[in-house]
Enzyme design. Structure first.
Site, PDB file in Angstrom:
ATOM      1  N   HIS A 282      39.823 -18.222   2.468  1.00  0.00           N
ATOM      2  CA  HIS A 282      40.586 -19.482   2.495  1.00  0.00           C
ATOM      3  C   HIS A 282      40.834 -19.944   1.054  1.00  0.00           C
ATOM      4  CE1 HIS A 282      41.710 -23.631   3.111  1.00  0.00           C
ATOM      5  NE2 HIS A 282      41.982 -23.310   4.359  1.00  0.00           N
TER       6      HIS A 282
ATOM      7  N   GLY B 241      44.223 -27.229  10.162  1.00  0.00           N
ATOM      8  CA  GLY B 241      43.147 -28.017   9.572  1.00  0.00           C
ATOM      9  C   GLY B 241      43.112 -29.423  10.156  1.00  0.00           C
ATOM     10  N   GLY B 242      43.756 -30.363   9.471  1.00  0.00           N
ATOM     11  CA  GLY B 242      43.707 -31.780   9.865  1.00  0.00           C
ATOM     12  C   GLY B 242      44.006 -32.021  11.340  1.00  0.00           C
TER      13      GLY B 242
ATOM     14  N   GLY C 110      47.006 -29.468   3.773  1.00  0.00           N
ATOM     15  CA  GLY C 110      46.504 -30.831   3.679  1.00  0.00           C
ATOM     16  C   GLY C 110      47.419 -31.788   2.932  1.00  0.00           C
TER      17      GLY C 110
ATOM     18  N   GLU D 198      40.741 -22.711  -0.355  1.00  0.00           N
ATOM     19  CA  GLU D 198      39.758 -23.644  -0.920  1.00  0.00           C
ATOM     20  C   GLU D 198      38.549 -22.882  -1.449  1.00  0.00           C
ATOM     21  OE1 GLU D 198      39.511 -26.246   2.495  1.00  0.00           O
ATOM     22  OE2 GLU D 198      41.587 -26.855   2.141  1.00  0.00           O
TER      23      GLU D 198
ATOM     24  N   SER E  75      49.601 -27.917   7.035  1.00  0.00           N
ATOM     25  CA  SER E  75      50.205 -29.130   7.609  1.00  0.00           C
ATOM     26  C   SER E  75      50.952 -28.857   8.909  1.00  0.00           C
ATOM     27  CB  SER E  75      51.104 -29.814   6.581  1.00  0.00           C
ATOM     28  OG  SER E  75      50.342 -30.210   5.449  1.00  0.00           O
TER      29      SER E  75
ATOM     30  N   GLU F 240      48.878 -19.074   4.502  1.00  0.00           N
ATOM     31  CA  GLU F 240      48.754 -20.510   4.255  1.00  0.00           C
ATOM     32  C   GLU F 240      49.203 -20.826   2.835  1.00  0.00           C
ATOM     33  OE1 GLU F 240      45.578 -22.384   6.975  1.00  0.00           O
ATOM     34  OE2 GLU F 240      44.524 -21.461   5.319  1.00  0.00           O
TER      35      GLU F 240
ATOM     36  N   ASN G 215      40.478 -25.291  12.013  1.00  0.00           N
ATOM     37  CA  ASN G 215      39.568 -25.171  10.873  1.00  0.00           C
ATOM     38  C   ASN G 215      39.110 -26.584  10.538  1.00  0.00           C
ATOM     39  OD1 ASN G 215      38.260 -24.738   8.467  1.00  0.00           O
ATOM     40  ND2 ASN G 215      40.108 -24.210   7.295  1.00  0.00           N
ATOM     41  N   TRP G 216      37.873 -26.875  10.945  1.00  0.00           N
ATOM     42  CA  TRP G 216      37.371 -28.241  10.708  1.00  0.00           C
ATOM     43  C   TRP G 216      37.018 -28.485   9.245  1.00  0.00           C
ATOM     44  CZ3 TRP G 216      33.307 -28.312  15.263  1.00  0.00           C
ATOM     45  CH2 TRP G 216      33.990 -28.465  16.474  1.00  0.00           C
ATOM     46  N   LYS G 217      36.927 -27.409   8.464  1.00  0.00           N
ATOM     47  CA  LYS G 217      36.477 -27.542   7.071  1.00  0.00           C
ATOM     48  C   LYS G 217      35.137 -28.273   7.044  1.00  0.00           C
ATOM     49  CE  LYS G 217      41.247 -27.224   5.704  1.00  0.00           C
ATOM     50  NZ  LYS G 217      42.292 -27.513   4.732  1.00  0.00           N
TER      51      LYS G 217
HETATM   52  P1  PGA Z   1      45.939 -28.348   7.135  1.00  0.00           P
HETATM   53  O1  PGA Z   1      44.929 -27.165   6.717  1.00  0.00           O
HETATM   54  O2  PGA Z   1      46.420 -28.003   8.526  1.00  0.00           O
HETATM   55  O3  PGA Z   1      45.113 -29.594   7.098  1.00  0.00           O
HETATM   56  O4  PGA Z   1      47.045 -28.337   6.146  1.00  0.00           O
HETATM   57  C1  PGA Z   1      45.147 -25.832   7.083  1.00  0.00           C
HETATM   58  C2  PGA Z   1      44.046 -24.966   6.534  1.00  0.00           C
HETATM   59  O5  PGA Z   1      43.641 -25.151   5.376  1.00  0.00           O
HETATM   60  O6  PGA Z   1      43.534 -24.048   7.238  1.00  0.00           O
END
Ligand code: PGA
Length: 251
Positions: free
Chosen positions: A92, A231-232, A170, A94, A210, A164, A8-10
């Protein structure tokens, strides 16, 4: 059972960086078996990335729930499909926290995607406050109930759940494998009640928060964890490959 590692590049990367990532990723995974790789890219890149995606399943990060019409700024599931996108993240944290994705809105997006035969990567998870208040399972159950547990057996092959915990996204603070497995087992139990044991076993449940190369293999080895939403650590092909290789089914 589908084993899936999805990136997930966001809201990251420019167009040329996204194209280069696709090329590098396809090189790295040329001989990969046992795990499906997907990435959720920013919407403006999807039509360009689709012909470059190769073995990477191309996901959107969001979708509109209205049919085509006077909805400036929105896009439909049919539009995603016409670009060569295979599915989308939905719900998600966010988007739930900052962009008004209520449980009703999330459910409508699930239905819009399934109506086009696209994959739904349904995200759920509790905040730190909810966990500390002993309400983690209630919150996750409620999200699943309105989002996916109501669905019929005919669409389950298109459904993926991503657990999640919001406090792990993050933050560098991963859930322990025991904490993650505990919630995944609860999710599997609710799915079994809704759909029967066999159908529930075939719906992948991914862990996100994470997750990185150094903890992926321990997390993905848990009985009810079928892969990850990353994500990251999906931003560079090298980091992401490290996570994919951590999957016990990857070879
Ligand atoms: P993260 O994000 O791996 O950077 O914690 C995961 C996500 O929000 O899908």
């Amino acid at each position: 059972m589908r084993n899936i590692v999805a990136g997930n590049w966001k809201c990251h990367k420019l167009m040329n960086e996204a194209s280069a990532w696709m090329a590098d990723m396809n090189d790295m995974m040329a001989n990969l078996q046992g795990v499906e790789v997907m990435v959720a890219a920013p919407a403006p890149y999807l039509g360009v990335l689709a012909p470059l995606a190769g073995r990477v399943g191309l996901l959107a990060q969001n979708v509109g729930s209205n049919p085509a019409g006077a909805h400036t700024g929105e896009f439909t599931a049919a539009m995603l499909k016409s670009c060569g996108v295979t599915g989308s993240l939905v719900g998600h944290s966010e988007r739930r926290a900052r962009f008004g994705d209520t449980e009703e809105a999330v459910a409508a997006k699930v239905d819009a995607l399934l109506g086009e035969g696209l994959d739904v990567i349904f995200c759920c998870g509790e905040t730190l406050q909810e966990r500390q208040g002993g309400r983690a399972e209630d919150v996750v159950f409620r999200q699943l109930e309105s989002g996916v547990l109501r669905l019929g057996a005919d669409v389950l092959s298109k459904v993926v759940v991503a657990y999640e915990p919001v406090w792990a996204i993050g933050t560098g603070q991963t859930a322990t494998s025991a904490q993650a497995q505990e919630m995944h087992a609860a999710i599997r139990g609710w799915m079994s009640q809704a759909w029967g044991e066999e159908a529930a076993r075939n719906v992948p449940v991914l862990y996100g928060g994470s997750c990185k190369a150094s903890n992926a293999s321990e997390l993905f080895s848990q009985r009810d964890i079928n892969g990850g939403l990353i994500g990251g650590a999906s931003l560079t092909p090298q980091d992401f490959w490290g996570v994919i290789e951590g999957h016990p089914s990857a070879h």
